[in-house]
Design a protein around this motif. Structure first.
Motif: not given
Length: 395
Positions: A54, A118-120, A132, A135
């Protein structure tokens, strides 16, 4: 046990525990005040320098190697008014006020906002692997709120893999997984999804652009050569035709945190006061240890020994108000004691014994009567002292 140590720890153990506790307390205070700043420094690097999926390190490197384009990192907020195309890569912690403040200063300058998708989190200790954590949806409401000071938009996520469609002569982007789009009355699509919103759009009446889906520009998206070519062309269309300049913003990631009491204590100009107070506390602690030594034990209510017993009896008699009533008993005791010391005849007792003593050593009878007439403690003490002096003089 009379020889037992009155304290549970020795002096060395006490000093070590005190120093260790002070260091832990200091560390707690520093982490509570500077934790967010430390996390920004030692945690994940921000978007333009991130090498994970990301991040945007690949786009930065491609642009830096493109002839005629100058790329730099913008680290100071006072540089917002630059003519460079400013690329903002906000994360979920950025607020509408943060973004609106930058856009307000760049009304006449081109700006590209690349929204998060995205949250990663970091996968392992390497900076190139991410996984992730959510997702499904970053948060449509949160994205809309973030853009509220830029334009009124509606954020959406579409299922499956979709192929972008250009509304101009830009090269084609590659397919996008679960594309993120925006729409709104002030949104002019440049790249969109069929029967969906815009992937890349321009805010009407401004030089502000919004890339709703970062997978067209991040390291993951740059794996597809079509995205790399199309993204460079899109940036050039925004006003960076060679010789152009592009600035990646870092202020959103390294912005100063909210001030708090701990930060005030450990930052200029109050750091000097804090150091002085800590030094004074350390010196006071050291002086206390060196001066007083081990703590004193409480004294016994009734002490041991004959003298202590007499003092206790006298104190109890005095507390009962009977100290002045012992003159007669004391005079009898002293008369019998003097009779024994002067070897008086054994059949003499009482007044006859007193008369015999007076006959042998004149002056006794007056002092004996003074003792018997004593009405309070001070008279009794004075009379007893007089008898004692007489005995010393006539011995």
């Amino acid at each position: 046990m009379t020889g037992a140590n009155p304290t549970p720890f020795g002096s060395r153990a006490g000093i070590v525990l005190t120093v260790l506790g002070a260091l832990l307390l200091l560390g707690f205070l520093l982490l509570s005040g500077f934790g967010e700043d430390i996390n920004r420094q030692v945690g994940r690097v921000p978007g333009p320098a991130a090498k994970g999926a990301t991040g945007f390190q690949a786009l930065h490197d491609i642009l830096a190697r493109t002839p005629g384009i100058e790329v730099r990192m913008l680290r100071e907020r006072r540089e917002y008014a630059t003519d460079d195309l400013l690329i903002l890569t906000p994360d979920r912690s950025v607020t509408a006020a943060d973004l609106g403040e930058i856009i307000r200063q760049r009304i006449e300058h081109p700006t590209l906002i690349i929204l998060p998708k995205w949250q990663t989190e970091r996968d392992g200790l390497t900076g190139t692997r991410e996984r992730r954590t959510d997702a499904i949806d970053f948060g449509a409401g949160r994205i809309g709120a973030m853009l509220s000071n830029v334009a009124e938009t509606s954020y959406d996520r579409m299922p499956g893999v979709r192929r972008p469609q250009n509304q101009n002569d830009l090269p084609s982007f590659g397919p996008v997984e679960r594309p993120a789009t925006i729409s709104g009355r002030a949104i002019t699509p440049l790249v969109s999804i069929n029967r969906g919103g815009a992937l890349l759009a321009r805010v009407a009446g401004s030089d502000t652009y919004i890339l709703a889906d970062p997978d067209l520009a991040n390291n993951y998206g740059m794996r597809d050569p079509r995205n790399a070519v199309a993204m460079v062309a899109a940036l050039e269309s925004m006003g960076i035709a060679a010789p152009g300049r592009i600035a990646f913003d870092l202020t959103l990631h390294y912005r100063p945190g909210d001030r708090n009491l701990v930060k005030l204590m450990f930052t200029p100009p109050f750091i000097a006061v804090t150091i002085a107070l800590l030094a004074a506390a350390a010196l006071a602690g050291w002086a206390s240890i060196a001066r007083f030594g081990p703590p004193l034990r409480d004294a016994r209510a009734l002490a041991f020994g004959k003298a202590a017993l007499l003092d206790t009896v006298a104190a109890l008699t005095r507390a009962a108000g009977k100290a002045g009533a012992g003159g007669g008993a004391y005079a009898d005791t002293m008369r019998d004691w003097l009779g024994q010391r002067m070897r008086a005849p054994g059949h003499l007792h009482g007044e006859s014994l007193a008369a015999w003593i007076e006959a042998q050593r004149p002056g006794y009878a007056a002092r004996d009567q003074r003792l018997r007439r004593a009405g309070h403690e001070s008279e009794l003490v004075s009379a007893a002292q007089g008898l004692h002096d007489w005995r010393q003089e006539t011995a």
